[in-house]
Design a protein around this motif. Structure first.
Motif, PDB file in Angstrom:
ATOM      1  N   LYS A  80       3.499   2.214   6.147  1.00  0.00           N
ATOM      2  CA  LYS A  80       4.760   2.746   5.622  1.00  0.00           C
ATOM      3  C   LYS A  80       4.856   4.234   5.902  1.00  0.00           C
ATOM      4  CE  LYS A  80       4.785  -0.643   1.979  1.00  0.00           C
ATOM      5  NZ  LYS A  80       5.745  -1.154   1.085  1.00  0.00           N
ATOM      6  N   ILE A  81       6.092   4.692   6.145  1.00  0.00           N
ATOM      7  CA  ILE A  81       6.376   6.114   6.238  1.00  0.00           C
ATOM      8  C   ILE A  81       7.621   6.395   5.407  1.00  0.00           C
ATOM      9  CG2 ILE A  81       5.324   6.485   8.510  1.00  0.00           C
ATOM     10  CD1 ILE A  81       8.126   6.373   9.714  1.00  0.00           C
ATOM     11  N   LEU A  82       7.740   7.636   4.985  1.00  0.00           N
ATOM     12  CA  LEU A  82       8.912   8.063   4.231  1.00  0.00           C
ATOM     13  C   LEU A  82       9.728   9.024   5.077  1.00  0.00           C
ATOM     14  CD1 LEU A  82       7.301   8.861   0.772  1.00  0.00           C
ATOM     15  CD2 LEU A  82       8.521   6.784   1.438  1.00  0.00           C
ATOM     16  N   THR A  83      11.048   8.989   4.875  1.00  0.00           N
ATOM     17  CA  THR A  83      11.904  10.010   5.455  1.00  0.00           C
ATOM     18  C   THR A  83      12.716  10.643   4.330  1.00  0.00           C
ATOM     19  OG1 THR A  83      13.823   8.585   5.913  1.00  0.00           O
ATOM     20  CG2 THR A  83      12.129   8.740   7.637  1.00  0.00           C
ATOM     21  N   ASP A  84      13.014  11.909   4.514  1.00  0.00           N
ATOM     22  CA  ASP A  84      13.875  12.649   3.588  1.00  0.00           C
ATOM     23  C   ASP A  84      14.929  13.377   4.406  1.00  0.00           C
ATOM     24  OD1 ASP A  84      12.926  12.230   0.966  1.00  0.00           O
ATOM     25  OD2 ASP A  84      11.286  13.635   1.265  1.00  0.00           O
ATOM     26  N   ALA A  85      16.051  13.618   3.781  1.00  0.00           N
ATOM     27  CA  ALA A  85      17.054  14.468   4.427  1.00  0.00           C
ATOM     28  C   ALA A  85      16.475  15.881   4.521  1.00  0.00           C
ATOM     29  CB  ALA A  85      18.351  14.476   3.628  1.00  0.00           C
ATOM     30  N   GLY A 126      13.675  17.987   2.114  1.00  0.00           N
ATOM     31  CA  GLY A 126      12.749  18.257   3.208  1.00  0.00           C
ATOM     32  C   GLY A 126      11.301  18.000   2.833  1.00  0.00           C
ATOM     33  N   GLU A 127      11.053  17.006   1.989  1.00  0.00           N
ATOM     34  CA  GLU A 127       9.697  16.722   1.525  1.00  0.00           C
ATOM     35  C   GLU A 127       8.924  15.791   2.448  1.00  0.00           C
ATOM     36  OE1 GLU A 127      10.399  15.305  -2.462  1.00  0.00           O
ATOM     37  OE2 GLU A 127      10.487  17.355  -3.264  1.00  0.00           O
ATOM     38  N   SER A 128       9.578  15.297   3.476  1.00  0.00           N
ATOM     39  CA  SER A 128       8.928  14.426   4.447  1.00  0.00           C
ATOM     40  C   SER A 128       9.667  14.578   5.775  1.00  0.00           C
ATOM     41  CB  SER A 128       8.964  12.973   3.961  1.00  0.00           C
ATOM     42  OG  SER A 128       8.167  12.158   4.789  1.00  0.00           O
TER      43      SER A 128
END
Length: 135
Positions: free
Chosen positions: A24-29, A37-39
């Protein structure tokens, strides 16, 4: 065919699961687009994909010719444009381990492999790709 499942978690964050491996990976705006911008942002992943793909194809070529790229790093920078908001340039800087004495032929193999990776071939020709090999 590879499948990924993306789940919106709220607060402009997504969780992407690679079905085959379960990774799993996370994306953030990003900060400049209403996010924390935390990921990685989705456009960060786009730019990083180019560097990862190039390095992978370079590694495959090196293996097939009997040498290694172990310890090589790639620095990736994404440049955003406006109207429409999109990635306008990806800057890629390869850094090879100190003491790597590649022959001129090996350097040609590495550079040629990098420029023919599937991600590079999938990006629109208008997207500027600035690639530097720091031997």
């Amino acid at each position: 065919m590879t499948k990924m499942i993306t789940r919106y978690m709220g607060n402009l964050r997504n969780e992407v699961t690679h079905q085959q491996s379960g990774t799993k990976i996370l994306t953030d705006a990003p900060l400049d687009n209403h996010g924390k911008g935390e990921s990685f942002s989705p456009t960060d992943l786009l730019a990083s994909s180019l560097g990862c793909c190039m390095l992978t194809i370079m590694g495959i070529s090196a293996q097939s010719y009997g040498f290694t790229l172990e310890g090589t790093t790639v620095e990736t920078e994404k440049v955003m444009g406006t109207d429409p908001r999109r990635v306008v340039e990806i800057k890629i800087d390869f850094h090879f381990p100190e003491g790597s004495n590649f022959t001129p032929q090996q350097k040609r193999i590495i550079e040629s492999a990098a420029r023919t990776c599937p991600v590079a071939n999938s990006l629109h020709p208008d997207l500027k790709k600035t690639i530097n090999f720091n031997w």
